[in-house]
Write an enzyme that holds these catalytic residues in place. Structure first.
Site, mmCIF file in Angstrom:
data_model
loop_
_atom_site.group_PDB
_atom_site.id
_atom_site.type_symbol
_atom_site.label_atom_id
_atom_site.label_comp_id
_atom_site.label_asym_id
_atom_site.label_seq_id
_atom_site.Cartn_x
_atom_site.Cartn_y
_atom_site.Cartn_z
ATOM 1 C CB CYS A 1 -50.747 -33.017 53.991
ATOM 2 S SG CYS A 1 -51.906 -32.644 55.337
ATOM 3 N N GLY B 1 -52.068 -21.261 59.999
ATOM 4 C CA GLY B 1 -50.897 -20.699 60.672
ATOM 5 C C GLY B 1 -49.614 -20.912 59.903
ATOM 6 C CB CYS C 1 -49.141 -34.702 60.733
ATOM 7 S SG CYS C 1 -49.697 -35.337 59.136
ATOM 8 C CB VAL D 1 -48.190 -21.027 69.469
ATOM 9 C CG1 VAL D 1 -46.966 -21.280 68.576
ATOM 10 C CG2 VAL D 1 -48.233 -19.569 69.907
ATOM 11 N N GLY E 1 -58.116 -22.836 60.335
ATOM 12 C CA GLY E 1 -57.722 -24.178 60.715
ATOM 13 C C GLY E 1 -56.989 -24.134 62.038
#
Length: 351
Positions: free
Chosen positions: A100, A124, A196, A13, A8
């Protein structure tokens, strides 16, 4: 031939380094950029989805992997955002990032990754998956300051068995340094903050678009009316800012804090003092627990965390008719209805 890993790629970063590590290790890696929010009324550009996609595309090119793109905006609104609004309207304090992860990232997105030929979905997240006795277990990240197991506790063992968190053993500074040395174009991109779908816009402004403000009285614990609130949805226990209450004749010169919300009367109850007894909690009840693995035998001595970035504390979890009761060894401040109580045994997140 190694199993295909779908990463994903958010444009940040952390996911970029996750993809780079997997590619470096010789895995068959594909990137997947998903967008979960569309806002045609976002005239001020708070939503960064277009910018995020371009960043993810630049990362994919640098790492040398194909990038797929998909929108789960409809699923997000139906499975996450609707619950978010319902909880606020009921006077509770929800955490949409938990749903989510369960409903979107490791729900419909995991299903989509399988259609792309992926056996594993990597992200991440700062967390670790360990397989013991044939079962996937969720453990805290090596960097406790960045640990995100709180947001992942609603996953089940089957979803975890298909998950990979390549940066879970790394501290954040090392992640950034790896990105810099690898020449990843997002090595110095700031971390995203907040929820988000809200972005950097004022939270009250955003919420008012969906839950119209219903002003009402601000009351002391004795029932004295002290002022008017802007709508209960804008407050949570322990909150100090935004009350608009100054000093009062005959009252101590201490700041006011939200202690409770009386939804039936649309009244906001406040108290004075950071550690007022009404802000301290020695126990609470939870709904039916979600356990990542087999349900443990109760009562259980473990640790509990009631919000992200808060230290876990010792507790005792006991069975109750409609869920469980949690007794704390020491009081916690400003425990809010609607939050998730996440249980840990050592480094393992139980659910």
């Amino acid at each position: 031939m190694s199993a295909r890993v779908i990463v994903g790629l958010s444009g940040g970063v952390d996911s970029a380094v996750a993809a780079w590590l997997l590619k470096r290790d010789g895995r068959d890696v594909h990137g997947l950029h998903m967008s979960n929010w569309d806002d045609p009324d976002d005239e001020q550009g708070y939503c960064t989805s277009a910018e995020d996609y371009q960043a993810a595309l630049a990362v994919a090119r640098e790492v040398g992997i194909p990038l797929h793109r998909v929108s789960f905006a409809a699923e997000y609104r139906d499975r996450v955002f609707r619950h978010f609004l319902d909880e606020y309207a009921a006077g509770r304090t929800p955490n949409p990032d938990v749903l989510c992860n369960r409903e979107v990232k490791f729900g419909v997105c995991l299903e989509y990754a399988r259609r792309l030929g992926g056996d594993v979905l990597a992200t991440g997240h700062y967390a670790r998956v360990v397989v013991q006795n044939g079962r996937a277990r969720l453990r805290r990240a090596a960097d406790r300051a960045k640990d995100q197991t709180y947001f992942l506790h609603q996953l089940d063992a089957d979803a975890l068995a298909c998950a990979a968190f390549p940066i879970g053993d790394l501290p954040k500074p090392e992640v950034r340094e790896l990105a810099r040395r690898a020449g990843l174009p997002v090595h110095d991109r700031p971390d995203s903050t907040g929820i988000c779908f809200i972005g950097e816009r004022p939270f009250r402004e955003f919420l008012s678009r969906y839950l119209p403000a219903q002003p009402g009285p601000i009351e002391s614990e004795t029932g004295e009316v002290l002022g008017t609130h802007a709508g209960l949805v804008h407050y949570t226990p322990g909150q100090r800012q935004g009350l608009g209450l100054g000093g009062r004749a005959g009252a101590p010169e201490q700041p006011w804090y939200v202690a409770d919300k009386d939804v039936a009367r649309n009244a906001l109850i406040v108290v004075q003092g950071h550690d007022h007894p009404r802000l301290l909690c020695t126990g609470f009840t939870v709904g039916p627990p979600h356990w990542i693995g087999p349900a443990p035998t109760l009562p259980l001595e473990c640790r509990v965390q009631v919000r992200h970035r808060q230290a876990d504390v010792p507790c005792r979890v006991s069975a109750a008719a409609d869920g469980a009761t949690v007794a704390l060894d020491a009081p916690l401040r400003a425990v809010a209805p609607g939050q998730y109580a996440v249980f840990y045994l050592g480094e393992e997140c139980l659910g």
